[in-house]
Design a protein around this motif. Structure first.
Motif, PDB file in Angstrom:
ATOM      1  N   UNK A  32       0.830  -1.206   0.000  1.00  0.00           N
ATOM      2  CA  UNK A  32       0.000   0.000   0.000  1.00  0.00           C
ATOM      3  C   UNK A  32       0.867   1.261   0.000  1.00  0.00           C
ATOM      4  N   UNK A  33       2.031   1.191   0.639  1.00  0.00           N
ATOM      5  CA  UNK A  33       2.930   2.348   0.705  1.00  0.00           C
ATOM      6  C   UNK A  33       3.898   2.415  -0.470  1.00  0.00           C
ATOM      7  N   UNK A  34       4.245   1.258  -1.023  1.00  0.00           N
ATOM      8  CA  UNK A  34       5.222   1.195  -2.112  1.00  0.00           C
ATOM      9  C   UNK A  34       4.734   0.174  -3.140  1.00  0.00           C
ATOM     10  N   UNK A  35       3.826   0.625  -3.979  1.00  0.00           N
ATOM     11  CA  UNK A  35       3.215  -0.229  -4.986  1.00  0.00           C
ATOM     12  C   UNK A  35       4.243  -0.713  -6.005  1.00  0.00           C
ATOM     13  N   UNK A  36       4.138  -1.975  -6.439  1.00  0.00           N
ATOM     14  CA  UNK A  36       5.046  -2.450  -7.484  1.00  0.00           C
ATOM     15  C   UNK A  36       4.935  -1.599  -8.742  1.00  0.00           C
ATOM     16  N   UNK A  37       6.076  -1.339  -9.342  1.00  0.00           N
ATOM     17  CA  UNK A  37       6.125  -0.567 -10.590  1.00  0.00           C
ATOM     18  C   UNK A  37       5.803  -1.490 -11.768  1.00  0.00           C
ATOM     19  N   UNK A  38       5.432  -0.876 -12.868  1.00  0.00           N
ATOM     20  CA  UNK A  38       5.035  -1.627 -14.059  1.00  0.00           C
ATOM     21  C   UNK A  38       6.126  -2.600 -14.509  1.00  0.00           C
ATOM     22  N   UNK A  39       7.371  -2.138 -14.531  1.00  0.00           N
ATOM     23  CA  UNK A  39       8.469  -2.999 -14.982  1.00  0.00           C
ATOM     24  C   UNK A  39       8.724  -4.142 -14.009  1.00  0.00           C
ATOM     25  N   UNK A  40       8.562  -3.880 -12.714  1.00  0.00           N
ATOM     26  CA  UNK A  40       8.700  -4.958 -11.727  1.00  0.00           C
ATOM     27  C   UNK A  40       7.641  -6.028 -11.981  1.00  0.00           C
ATOM     28  N   UNK A  41       6.416  -5.581 -12.158  1.00  0.00           N
ATOM     29  CA  UNK A  41       5.311  -6.508 -12.395  1.00  0.00           C
ATOM     30  C   UNK A  41       5.551  -7.327 -13.666  1.00  0.00           C
ATOM     31  N   UNK A  42       6.030  -6.678 -14.698  1.00  0.00           N
ATOM     32  CA  UNK A  42       6.311  -7.368 -15.960  1.00  0.00           C
ATOM     33  C   UNK A  42       7.386  -8.449 -15.736  1.00  0.00           C
ATOM     34  N   UNK A  43       8.444  -8.077 -15.008  1.00  0.00           N
ATOM     35  CA  UNK A  43       9.535  -9.013 -14.713  1.00  0.00           C
ATOM     36  C   UNK A  43       9.038 -10.179 -13.855  1.00  0.00           C
ATOM     37  N   UNK A  44       8.250  -9.874 -12.825  1.00  0.00           N
ATOM     38  CA  UNK A  44       7.736 -10.925 -11.944  1.00  0.00           C
ATOM     39  C   UNK A  44       6.830 -11.880 -12.710  1.00  0.00           C
ATOM     40  N   UNK A  45       6.024 -11.327 -13.567  1.00  0.00           N
ATOM     41  CA  UNK A  45       5.120 -12.166 -14.350  1.00  0.00           C
ATOM     42  C   UNK A  45       5.937 -13.110 -15.237  1.00  0.00           C
ATOM     43  N   UNK A  46       6.973 -12.584 -15.838  1.00  0.00           N
ATOM     44  CA  UNK A  46       7.869 -13.386 -16.683  1.00  0.00           C
ATOM     45  C   UNK A  46       8.497 -14.524 -15.880  1.00  0.00           C
ATOM     46  N   UNK A  47       9.069 -14.160 -14.722  1.00  0.00           N
ATOM     47  CA  UNK A  47       9.766 -15.146 -13.886  1.00  0.00           C
ATOM     48  C   UNK A  47       8.817 -16.186 -13.293  1.00  0.00           C
ATOM     49  N   UNK A  48       7.591 -15.776 -13.021  1.00  0.00           N
ATOM     50  CA  UNK A  48       6.633 -16.696 -12.389  1.00  0.00           C
ATOM     51  C   UNK A  48       6.091 -17.720 -13.378  1.00  0.00           C
ATOM     52  N   UNK A  49       6.038 -17.335 -14.658  1.00  0.00           N
ATOM     53  CA  UNK A  49       5.434 -18.202 -15.664  1.00  0.00           C
ATOM     54  C   UNK A  49       3.915 -18.214 -15.594  1.00  0.00           C
TER      55      UNK A  49
END
Length: 122
Positions: A32-49
């Motif tokens: 809530x205080x430090x929302x994931x950034x778009x690029x972080x989310x993109x990277x996490x989605x990639x790594x998670x499969x």
């Protein structure tokens, strides 16, 4: 390892207890205080499969208020990432991001498969 959660969420509290009981080191981040950034989310989605839709908090009030159940299928990946990056409460939590993996949500069996019952690298 980065642990992204909402401290008031009981599921996040259980996930944090899981890590602490096993002495698994992590860096804490309040979504809530430090929302994931778009690029972080993109990277996490990639790594998670995982499909991007798995990163949405489908039981959250914001998700329901925005009618995303009906809107998401018509949105492209960039629009979905923009939405997630705009409001941490739309993001499924907790997220545990390691160097070579990302776990989304807390499913004890999934986390035990990664770390083992007593911690370590599983």
């Amino acid at each position: 390892m980065l642990f992204v959660c909402y401290p008031k969420c009981t599921t996040c509290q259980k996930a944090r207890a899981f890590l602490e009981e096993r002495a698994i080191p992590y860096e804490f981040r309040d979504i809530k205080l430090d929302n994931p950034k778009k690029e972080e989310l993109r990277e996490w989605q990639h790594r998670s499969g995982l499909p991007l839709k798995r990163f949405f908090n489908t039981s959250g009030l914001q998700y329901k208020a925005l009618g995303l159940k009906d809107r998401l299928p018509g949105m492209d990946e960039e629009e979905q990432l923009d939405l997630l990056a705009a409001d941490g409460m739309l993001v499924k939590r907790p997220i545990l991001a390691g160097e070579d993996f990302v776990l989304v949500g807390f499913k004890p069996a999934e986390w035990e498969a990664r770390f083992g019952k007593n911690g370590g690298n599983g």
